[in-house]
Design an enzyme around this catalytic site. Structure first.
Site, PDB file in Angstrom:
ATOM      1  CE1 TYR A  30      -8.393   8.831   1.186  1.00 41.05           C
ATOM      2  CE2 TYR A  30     -10.587   8.005   0.689  1.00 41.05           C
ATOM      3  CZ  TYR A  30      -9.229   7.782   0.836  1.00 41.05           C
ATOM      4  OH  TYR A  30      -8.710   6.529   0.643  1.00 41.05           O
ATOM      5  CG  ASP A  48     -43.282  21.979   8.153  1.00 44.40           C
ATOM      6  OD1 ASP A  48     -43.548  20.876   7.628  1.00 44.40           O
ATOM      7  OD2 ASP A  48     -44.137  22.668   8.735  1.00 44.40           O
ATOM      8  CG  ASN A  90      -1.977   1.110   1.146  1.00 44.57           C
ATOM      9  OD1 ASN A  90      -1.754   2.155   0.546  1.00 44.57           O
ATOM     10  ND2 ASN A  90      -3.128   0.867   1.744  1.00 44.57           N
ATOM     11  CG  ASN A 150      -7.038  -0.270   0.693  1.00 41.78           C
ATOM     12  OD1 ASN A 150      -6.531  -0.856  -0.261  1.00 41.78           O
ATOM     13  ND2 ASN A 150      -6.936   1.037   0.850  1.00 41.78           N
ATOM     14  NE  ARG A 167     -10.849   2.501   2.255  1.00 34.98           N
ATOM     15  CZ  ARG A 167     -10.172   3.509   1.713  1.00 34.98           C
ATOM     16  NH1 ARG A 167     -10.782   4.318   0.858  1.00 34.98           N
ATOM     17  NH2 ARG A 167      -8.899   3.716   2.024  1.00 34.98           N
ATOM     18  CD1 TRP A 182      -2.654   7.536   1.803  1.00 35.21           C
ATOM     19  CD2 TRP A 182      -2.041   6.566   3.719  1.00 35.21           C
ATOM     20  NE1 TRP A 182      -2.967   8.402   2.831  1.00 35.21           N
ATOM     21  CE2 TRP A 182      -2.601   7.828   4.016  1.00 35.21           C
ATOM     22  CE3 TRP A 182      -1.583   5.780   4.773  1.00 35.21           C
ATOM     23  CZ2 TRP A 182      -2.722   8.319   5.320  1.00 35.21           C
ATOM     24  CZ3 TRP A 182      -1.690   6.264   6.076  1.00 35.21           C
ATOM     25  CH2 TRP A 182      -2.254   7.515   6.339  1.00 35.21           C
TER      26      TRP A 182
END
EC number: 4.2.2.12
Length: 930
Positions: free
Chosen positions: A255, A515, A146, A424, A309, A148
């Site tokens: 995010y 309303d 990964n 993931n 997610r 990231w």
């Protein structure tokens, strides 16, 4: 395994020879580093006697001590923690750095029992050395497993550790760590949240190594795609407040919250320094709070429909995420321009005080506690009023209704936006969370917390129409007709042309939000899949005993767990809530319905919906009441209709059912329409490009339309193209006659009597709502062309080259979309009583003119803006409230004017409101009335 030669080379890099070019004299970089350290720890002035700070530092120390005790400190170790062994697995390596960051925080936070512990610091540094040799160095792939973790997660933790332990790290060690970060993240080039994370990695590293060029690059990175500039497609914030990540997913609370936090922190770090942000688009950040976050926060919770997610993460339930967003608002309030800072403090104070379920202070850093308490404890700061609004997020297929005491979120999907994200190993059961799902919030603040997502029946999400017991794949839909219309920012209609190809299931679904009621309609429900088709009315989490009282048509129903019932001839249902008040729900079924119900205890684990290594697998049980309408197997043209009545008692629901305020006008596959009789509202969704009529509204194209008739005097209308695919116009006819009108740019009125006719140019409108207001009158003259010269109208816009005179300094802005024309002027909330803008029209004929003003509204505006109307008989002063009513024309009276340019309207910035606020000058319209 790394070779012995390579290990030796890495150790030589770590300990020997090369000396980094890092200055040690006190300078601006040192000041920024200390500022970042204070952001992380609260600094030396932190008050450890404060009970909330003490609780936070105690937990920090306990977590750090637990990690420390479990570390393998042996010289022959092959891992730092056994539970996180696997030195090449990015998930585990990232988690190791996160634990070390927690330990470094405990060692440097005042009040922690581990504060200043030299042994702890040394063990942290030894672990960093070991990780450099074995896990995180420039021989590693930048994207294995990964990306990231390698490029963003680990560098963020390592930067923080380096700042916290700066005085304990040798120059050689520091250079090695920083060079490794630079190897993995040398520049900024991604979009949205990933870009913001890149900027913070590059920026904090630049502060540590005193690199002015990289620090400027980090600052400039905020000006790139998906952060400061509004997006028009793909990732980032949109002008309507939407946030999209991964191209097609609604992610404001996922995010988007990371973009908010990271951007706020980096802007805060650089504020007041040589590298302060100067990009004028930074003003969009202030608008994020008003447009993106304020409507989606409910009493401390961030609505799950915009969290993607991340709803499957046990540690990131809605209140915890909401608290993180409020922490970012508190951070922005430390350096935003004064009026925004004041507004942010008011918003933060309200949300912190409203959340009676979960303490804000338990979820945020010690520094945030310190800053937030300064706001909450300040009697001069009044909490902001609770939102009272309807907002359409056209760019991400979401809508929200907020009323005092409840809110409803609506999650849809289309050819533009996907149904749900599951990557993931996360959100494995998110199938229907964006497929017409309704999220009802009330005083039961724990409804979507306390293990809702691992225990709710994921096949029966409220609001959805589904093939029973079957999942759907993630992805965009096959129809562009998803969206809706907003009227006056208070009411709205939304719809979705639903199609599940895998089950040959199609339906047209609409929601009309008034309303204190939400009307849901479905039509054209058809399938040939041989599977029962059902529409889920609700799936409500009950109290711990599961014995919430409920009734149907006034008769008590069984409260036993495990009881399933078929209720026939149901006109209304009432379900008692989980709190003493403010959480009951009523359900009204116009014309009656057969309702399937099930009350059950459901058991699940977070691991079942999120299969990442650290996810808990402990079973949890919660109780639910589920209600659905069974359309049968292979239905053809089935339909439904029901009304949600939040916070009503059983008696109130029964009374409503006996005399409902709503009337279903039509519910077919061609058009769906509802009238709210007490408010004079009519909403209609037109599904085809054929001319169709619903009550007073006729449309020739696919459209979402809402009207409101007020006291037989005025008719308001809003129109949108929910398909966002019409590159032409929509022709609307309203079965009323009018004497005058005002309308947004893009609307062309072609007739006022005997019916009102106008066209809306929706080319490139991206789902925007267009507004028009008509002054009603009797039909006495036959067809009337509103453009005839005997009824002239003249508009003077602030941007016009003639007819606008400014006194004093006014600033030009375009951040708010509820304006007239390209921009508007504001007084910068300064120089009160010294500034004015005069609008001078060139009127073609003498006579009576009704004068209108338009302004972009905001709650930080002046509530008594002084306006002088210069007319044939002198000058008349009036006042307008610019806190609301943005984007529409407001009449300020009818006056006699001479032909030519002898008349005027002057907007003054006198400070007469309470509290003082911004004054804006946008546009003035003069409409001849006789």
């Amino acid at each position: 395994m790394l070779s012995g030669i390579l290990i030796a080379a890495l150790l030589m890099t770590l300990w020997g020879g090369w000396q980094p070019d890092i200055a040690h004299a006190s300078d601006e970089f040192d000041a920024l580093r200390i500022k970042w350290a204070t952001l992380l720890t609260g600094g030396p002035a932190l008050d450890p006697a404060d009970s909330d700070i003490a609780a936070r530092t105690d937990k920090l120390a306990q977590d750090a001590n637990d990690y420390w005790e479990d570390m393998d400190l042996s010289s022959s170790r092959t891992y730092i923690w056994y539970a996180l062994r696997g030195n090449g697995t990015s998930d585990n390596v990232n988690a190791v750095y996160e634990r070390l960051r927690t330990m470094a925080l405990a060692a440097t936070t005042v009040g922690s029992s581990l504060y200043g512990n030299a042994d702890l610091k040394e063990d942290i540094l030894d672990a960093l050395d070991w990780l450099y040799v074995n896990s995180y160095n420039s021989t590693r792939s930048r994207s294995a497993y990964n990306w990231w973790h390698w490029q963003l997660g680990i560098p963020m933790s390592l930067n923080d550790i380096a700042v916290l332990l700066y005085d304990d790290i040798s120059a050689a060690r520091m250079a090695t760590y920083m060079d490794t970060i630079d190897y993995f993240t040398p520049s900024i080039g991604l979009t949205g949240a990933n870009r913001a994370w890149q900027a913070i990695v590059v920026g904090v590293r630049a502060v540590i190594v005193k690199d002015a060029v990289k620090l400027a690059a980090a600052r400039n990175g905020l000006s790139g795609t998906g952060i400061f500039p509004y997006a028009t497609g793909g990732d980032g914030f949109y002008a309507d407040g939407s946030f999209v990540q991964h191209t097609t997913f609604a992610y404001t609370g996922g995010y988007g919250s990371s973009v908010l936090e990271t951007t706020a922190n980096l802007m805060y770090l650089l504020s007041g320094s040589t590298w302060s942000v100067s990009d004028p688009n930074q003003s969009n950040v202030w608008q994020w709070i008003y447009e993106a976050y304020r409507p989606l926060l409910y009493k401390g919770a961030m609505m799950d429909m915009v969290r993607g997610r991340e709803i499957s993460r046990s540690y990131a339930q809605d209140h915890a995420v909401g608290h993180g967003i409020v922490a970012s608002i508190v951070r922005l309030a430390q350096f935003a321009p004064a009026p925004h800072a004041a507004a942010f403090k008011q918003i933060a104070k309200r949300v912190i005080q409203e959340d009676t379920f979960s303490s804000f202070y338990g979820d945020v850093s010690t520094d945030t506690i310190r800053l937030a308490k300064a706001i909450v404890d300040d009697p001069s700061i009044a909490p902001a009023a609770a939102p009272n609004l309807y907002k359409q997020y056209a760019a991400m297929d979401r809508a929200v209704l907020q009323r005092p005491g409840f809110a409803l979120g609506l999650a849809l999907y289309s050819t533009r936006i996907s149904s749900y994200e599951s990557i993931n190993s996360e959100n494995g059961r998110g199938w229907y969370t964006g497929a017409g799902a309704t999220y009802l919030y009330n005083q039961d603040l724990a409804q979507y917390s306390e293990d809702y997502w691992p225990t709710v029946d994921a096949y029966r999400i409220p609001g959805t129409t589904v093939a029973s017991g079957t999942p759907i794949a993630s992805g965009t839909g096959t129809s562009s007709w998803t969206g809706g219309v907003s009227l006056a920012g208070q009411y709205g209609a939304s719809g979705m042309d639903l199609s599940y190809g895998a089950y040959n299931l199609s339906a047209r679904k609409s929601w009309f939000m008034f309303d204190d009621e939400i009307v849901a309609l479905g039509s054209g429900i058809s399938s040939t899949a041989g599977i029962p088709i059902e529409t889920v009315v609700d799936n409500r989490k009950l109290n711990g005993a599961g014995d919430n009282a409920w009734t149907a048509n006034g008769a008590a129903l069984s409260t036993g767990l495990g009881v399933a019932q078929t209720l026939t001839g149901v006109n209304w249902v009432h379900l008692a809530g989980n709190t003493a008040d403010g959480s009951d729900i009523g359900y009204y079924f116009p014309g009656g319905a057969t309702l399937q119900t099930k009350r059950e205890a459901r058991t699940g684990t977070w691991k079942q919906i999120n299969n990442r290594p650290a996810t808990p697998s402990t079973a949890v049980t919660r109780n639910y009441e589920t209600m659905w309408i069974d359309h049968g197997t292979n239905p053809s043209g089935a339909s439904y209709g029901y009304v949600l009545l939040p916070n009503k008692t059983s008696a109130q629901v029964g009374a409503y059912a006996a005399d409902p305020a709503i009337e279903i006008v039509v519910n077919t596959s061609g058009v769906q329409s509802v009238k709210e009789k007490t408010l004079g509202l009519v909403g209609a969704n037109f599904w085809t490009d054929t001319t169709q009529t619903a009550d007073l509204i006729t449309s020739n194209k696919k459209a979402s339309v809402m009207t409101r008739e007020i006291a037989d005097e005025r008719l308001e209308a809003s129109v949108s193209d929910p398909t966002q695919a019409n590159n032409g116009t929509i022709a609307i006819e309203l079965a009323r006659s009018a004497e005058g009108y005002s309308a947004d740019p893009g609307i062309t009125v072609t007739q006022l009597a005997p019916t009102i006719k106008f066209t809306v140019n929706v080319n490139g409108a991206k789902g925007k709502s267009f507004h028009a207001s008509f002054q009603l009158g009797e039909d006495t003259s036959g067809p009337v062309d509103p453009g005839e010269p005997e009824l002239p109208s003249v508009i003077v816009d602030n941007a016009d080259s003639a007819g606008v005179t400014r006194t004093g300094t006014w600033k030009t802005a375009s951040t708010q979309t509820d304006r007239y024309g390209a921009n508007y002027l504001h007084d910068d909330n300064a120089g009160k009583g010294t500034k004015s803008v005069t609008f001078t029209p060139n009127l073609p004929i003498a006579g009576s003119y009704e004068v209108y003003l338009m302004w972009p509204a905001h709650f930080n505006r002046e509530d008594a803006v002084q306006v002088d109307v210069g007319h044939a008989s002198g000058t008349t002063r009036t006042a307008v409230d610019q806190r609301s009513g943005g984007g529409v024309w407001h009449s300020i009276g009818t006056y006699e004017f001479l032909a030519g340019s002898g008349g005027s309207v002057t907007i003054r910035n006198d400070a007469l409101g309470s509290p003082d606020g911004y004054v804006v000058a946008d546009a003035v319209k003069f409409v001849a009335v006789g």
